[in-house]
Design a protein around this motif. Structure first.
Motif, PDB file in Angstrom:
ATOM      1  N   LEU A   1     -24.941  14.266  17.748  1.00  0.00           N
ATOM      2  CA  LEU A   1     -25.665  13.994  18.987  1.00  0.00           C
ATOM      3  C   LEU A   1     -24.706  13.583  20.101  1.00  0.00           C
ATOM      4  O   LEU A   1     -24.811  14.073  21.227  1.00  0.00           O
ATOM      5  CB  LEU A   1     -26.731  12.920  18.753  1.00  0.00           C
ATOM      6  CG  LEU A   1     -27.862  13.330  17.803  1.00  0.00           C
ATOM      7  CD1 LEU A   1     -28.698  12.119  17.426  1.00  0.00           C
ATOM      8  CD2 LEU A   1     -28.713  14.418  18.408  1.00  0.00           C
ATOM      9  N   VAL A   2     -23.757  12.701  19.780  1.00  0.00           N
ATOM     10  CA  VAL A   2     -22.767  12.279  20.778  1.00  0.00           C
ATOM     11  C   VAL A   2     -22.000  13.495  21.295  1.00  0.00           C
ATOM     12  O   VAL A   2     -21.845  13.690  22.498  1.00  0.00           O
ATOM     13  CB  VAL A   2     -21.800  11.226  20.188  1.00  0.00           C
ATOM     14  CG1 VAL A   2     -20.615  10.997  21.108  1.00  0.00           C
ATOM     15  CG2 VAL A   2     -22.529   9.918  19.927  1.00  0.00           C
ATOM     16  N   ARG A   3     -21.515  14.329  20.374  1.00  0.00           N
ATOM     17  CA  ARG A   3     -20.707  15.495  20.749  1.00  0.00           C
ATOM     18  C   ARG A   3     -21.512  16.507  21.577  1.00  0.00           C
ATOM     19  O   ARG A   3     -21.048  16.998  22.593  1.00  0.00           O
ATOM     20  CB  ARG A   3     -20.169  16.167  19.484  1.00  0.00           C
ATOM     21  CG  ARG A   3     -19.313  17.399  19.769  1.00  0.00           C
ATOM     22  CD  ARG A   3     -18.944  18.161  18.510  1.00  0.00           C
ATOM     23  NE  ARG A   3     -20.138  18.740  17.899  1.00  0.00           N
ATOM     24  CZ  ARG A   3     -20.471  18.594  16.614  1.00  0.00           C
ATOM     25  NH1 ARG A   3     -19.714  17.896  15.800  1.00  0.00           N
ATOM     26  NH2 ARG A   3     -21.567  19.142  16.147  1.00  0.00           N
ATOM     27  N   ASN A   4     -22.735  16.804  21.155  1.00  0.00           N
ATOM     28  CA  ASN A   4     -23.502  17.880  21.782  1.00  0.00           C
ATOM     29  C   ASN A   4     -24.229  17.471  23.053  1.00  0.00           C
ATOM     30  O   ASN A   4     -24.573  18.323  23.868  1.00  0.00           O
ATOM     31  CB  ASN A   4     -24.499  18.456  20.784  1.00  0.00           C
ATOM     32  CG  ASN A   4     -23.816  19.145  19.618  1.00  0.00           C
ATOM     33  OD1 ASN A   4     -22.607  19.327  19.602  1.00  0.00           O
ATOM     34  ND2 ASN A   4     -24.601  19.522  18.629  1.00  0.00           N
ATOM     35  N   ILE A   5     -24.472  16.182  23.213  1.00  0.00           N
ATOM     36  CA  ILE A   5     -25.205  15.701  24.393  1.00  0.00           C
ATOM     37  C   ILE A   5     -24.255  15.168  25.452  1.00  0.00           C
ATOM     38  O   ILE A   5     -24.473  15.357  26.638  1.00  0.00           O
ATOM     39  CB  ILE A   5     -26.238  14.628  23.981  1.00  0.00           C
ATOM     40  CG1 ILE A   5     -27.322  15.269  23.108  1.00  0.00           C
ATOM     41  CG2 ILE A   5     -26.850  13.956  25.204  1.00  0.00           C
ATOM     42  CD1 ILE A   5     -28.271  14.274  22.493  1.00  0.00           C
ATOM     43  N   GLY A   6     -23.208  14.484  25.022  1.00  0.00           N
ATOM     44  CA  GLY A   6     -22.267  13.912  25.981  1.00  0.00           C
ATOM     45  C   GLY A   6     -22.713  12.583  26.556  1.00  0.00           C
ATOM     46  O   GLY A   6     -22.160  12.120  27.546  1.00  0.00           O
ATOM     47  N   ALA A   7     -23.698  11.962  25.935  1.00  0.00           N
ATOM     48  CA  ALA A   7     -24.177  10.660  26.411  1.00  0.00           C
ATOM     49  C   ALA A   7     -23.248   9.552  25.914  1.00  0.00           C
ATOM     50  O   ALA A   7     -22.676   9.669  24.835  1.00  0.00           O
ATOM     51  CB  ALA A   7     -25.590  10.395  25.892  1.00  0.00           C
ATOM     52  N   PRO A   8     -23.118   8.480  26.681  1.00  0.00           N
ATOM     53  CA  PRO A   8     -22.388   7.318  26.168  1.00  0.00           C
ATOM     54  C   PRO A   8     -23.055   6.824  24.877  1.00  0.00           C
ATOM     55  O   PRO A   8     -24.275   6.858  24.748  1.00  0.00           O
ATOM     56  CB  PRO A   8     -22.527   6.289  27.291  1.00  0.00           C
ATOM     57  CG  PRO A   8     -22.828   7.088  28.520  1.00  0.00           C
ATOM     58  CD  PRO A   8     -23.600   8.277  28.054  1.00  0.00           C
ATOM     59  N   ARG A   9     -22.253   6.374  23.925  1.00  0.00           N
ATOM     60  CA  ARG A   9     -22.763   5.975  22.608  1.00  0.00           C
ATOM     61  C   ARG A   9     -23.838   4.893  22.695  1.00  0.00           C
ATOM     62  O   ARG A   9     -24.838   4.952  21.983  1.00  0.00           O
ATOM     63  CB  ARG A   9     -21.606   5.519  21.712  1.00  0.00           C
ATOM     64  CG  ARG A   9     -20.619   6.632  21.405  1.00  0.00           C
ATOM     65  CD  ARG A   9     -19.415   6.132  20.620  1.00  0.00           C
ATOM     66  NE  ARG A   9     -19.717   5.942  19.221  1.00  0.00           N
ATOM     67  CZ  ARG A   9     -19.730   6.904  18.304  1.00  0.00           C
ATOM     68  NH1 ARG A   9     -19.452   8.137  18.661  1.00  0.00           N
ATOM     69  NH2 ARG A   9     -20.010   6.633  17.048  1.00  0.00           N
TER      70      ARG A   9
END
Length: 154
Positions: free
Chosen positions: A38-46
Motif C-alpha cells: 500500500l505504501v509503495r503503490n499509493i505513495g501516502a505517508p506511512r
C-alpha cells in the motif's frame, strides 16, 4: 446558520472522500493488501496511511487479517461493504479516463469475466434501463427539506 442538507453522499465522503482512502480501496480490490504494498503503490505517508486503514477497518469497509505471526504482520481485505464500493471506483476511473486522460493514456484497463473491457454503466435495478439525468426525480425524505433547500418552517 442552518445545518447543511442531510445527505448520504456527505456521510460517505466523510469516510471515503479523502484521496488516500479511495486509493487504499483501489489497491485492496486489486489484491494488494499488505502495508508495504500500500505504501509503495499509493505513495501516502506511512502515518497517514495507517490512520486511513484504521478508520476503514473501524467503519467495516476493510478487515485486518494476520498473515505472519513472527513478526506479526497483517494484510487488509475488503468486507462486503468495501466490495460494494468497487463500482464507485470503476465509475471514477472511467470518468477520469474519459475526461482527464484520453484513450491513449489510460493507466489500467479492467477486463470482465466475459473477456471484454469492463465499462461501467448505471442501470435501474427495477427495469434494467440505463440511468440518464433527465429521467431522474428527487424526492427529499429529510423533514424540512425540499430539492431547493430548507423549507421556511425549518
Amino acid at each position: 446558520m442552518k445545518d447543511a442538507r442531510p445527505c448520504s453522499i456527505a456521510d460517505a465522503l466523510a469516510l471515503v472522500g479523502e484521496k488516500y482512502s479511495l486509493l487504499v480501496l483501489r489497491e485492496v480490490c486489486l489484491g494488494n493488501g499488505r502495508f508495504d504494498q500500500l505504501v509503495r503503490n499509493i505513495g501516502a505517508p506511512r502515518d497517514v496511511l495507517a490512520t486511513r486503514l484504521r478508520r476503514l477497518v473501524d467503519a467495516g469497509v476493510l478487515e485486518k487479517i494476520p498473515y505472519s505471526e513472527r513478526p506479526q504482520r497483517f494484510q487488509y481485505r475488503p468486507t462486503q461493504a468495501g466490495l460494494e464500493l468497487e463500482p464507485v471506483l470503476m465509475t471514477l476511473m472511467a470518468w477520469g479516463d474519459r475526461h482527464l486522460r484520453g484513450d491513449d493514456d489510460r493507466p489500467m484497463v479492467i477486463e470482465h469475466v466475459c473477456g471484454h473491457e469492463m465499462l461501467p454503466v448505471v442501470t435501474c435495478e427495477a427495469c434494467g434501463d440505463r440511468v440518464h439525468h433527465d429521467d431522474l426525480t428527487a424526492h427529499p425524505q429529510a423533514p424540512g427539506w425540499t430539492t431547493t433547500g430548507p423549507t421556511a418552517a425549518a
